[in-house]
Design a protein around this motif. Structure first.
Motif: not given
Lengths: 230, 230
Positions: B40-43, A136-144, A174-176
């Motif tokens: 995290a925002g490198k780019t 199961v992978v979790l990805s936060a919207v803050t990561e782009g 960021v768009k879902l």
């Protein structure tokens, strides 16, 4: 030589993963390998899940961290039925051989679900099976929006993507839909749920998924295609 | 055998890193190895820096990604003086041997600064020198307060920590002071700057740091303790 050694390591890992799996099957245990970038919310998901499902599911947790026992203490406080901390001392992922000794003393017969929280890393953990039913992978919207495109193996190997921190969407560019599109491009059949571990939004759908997988596991139909690869 | 091979790989990496460094020194080039978790925002940092310092510094970029050329195109559009994309095809970090061939065709004499944007990964890149003057780690406040404790090598190896996305602080249960404390616990002398690559807040201090490091490099005093280790 480098290549041969890597192949040897992966072959050995698959053998140990098969042993772990046999043990899990004997106990009809649903086992998830939970992966994400550092700080995407794996432990927050576990805390919330443990609190919300208390009395409904008996959940054990193996915590994988390079260092510290911070997460183990968090899930213990949240009501995990069993917690075991693995400190990898520098290693960037968990492998089957790290899980095996942890299982020796585990009360597997008294658990419904075992969640293995991997080291925070969107690359290496995807290469190692540990005997799990599902990654199961979790990805936060803050990561782009571009993480699935840039780290495809992780999203390809996973059965479920939880897009976390959706409570922050109003404050981001960021768009879902763009995250979903990017994820489905690398893994067309990927199941995706949008959640906020902070507000609880979307989590009932995750709990329903969890219970349906446990149901399948108990009926002995839980083995998907992925699992036969180990 | 695993251990011996790892030692051989690190020794070989150090030799190639020393060759890269000699080349950088010949051109009095300031070289940064930029690292962080995915997203995290490198780019974003590079884009903003390139736009803000246009006409002041000639900045070249080597982009390290497992897959895609998304980031290379972004920094090219932002005005990088030279861009080279490395796709690691699965590898979780850049090493000196991946950088060396990229330098063959590089206009090093026409650059002031070379930024090597590593693969998004808070673990593995910290283990490999590539010939850089400084490792710089970026950590977003959205990742929480405990990242330095849980990924200590990355913060210990870095000369500078940029705490990014501070514009989101009002929406999070995260304290800047706690991040600073955690970082200084694993690396007492670590230089820390709080920034938002989105609003630009705090970035002038980063630009001042960049220019002071370039100054030191040109006077030949830029070699810190860290650099002699490779």
């Amino acid at each position: 030589m480098k290549v041969t050694v890597l192949k040897d390591i992966l072959d050995a890992n698959h053998q140990v993963a098969a042993q772990n799996r046999a043990l899990f099957e004997r106990h009809r245990l649903l086992v998830l390998n939970l992966m994400s970038s550092p700080g995407a919310g794996k432990t927050a998901l576990l805390e919330r899940t443990l609190r919300d499902l208390r009395g409904r599911l008996r959940i054990g947790v193996i915590e994988g961290d390079i260092q510290t026992t911070l997460d183990a203490r968090r899930v213990e406080r949240a009501g995990a039925a069993w917690v075991h901390q693995i400190n990898t001392r520098g290693a960037c992922h968990l492998d089957a051989g790290m899980i095996a000794p942890a299982l020796a003393g585990a009360p597997l017969g008294r658990l419904d679900v075992l969640v293995i929280e991997n080291v925070g890393n969107l690359v290496c953990p995807a290469e190692f099976v540990v005997g799990e039913d599902h990654k199961v992978v979790l990805s936060a919207v803050t990561e782009g929006e571009d993480k699935p495109a840039k780290y495809p193996l992780m999203f390809r190997e996973s059965s479920l993507l939880l897009v976390n921190k959706i409570d922050l969407l109003p404050h981001l560019d960021v768009k879902l839909a763009a995250i979903h599109r990017a994820a489905r491009r690398v893994h067309p059949g990927l199941r995706i749920l949008d959640v906020s571990c902070r507000t609880g939004q979307g989590l009932p759908a995750f709990y329903a998924w969890l219970e349906s997988q446990l149901e399948r596991r108990r009926k002995g139909t839980g083995r998907g295609r992925k699992r036969t690869r180990a």
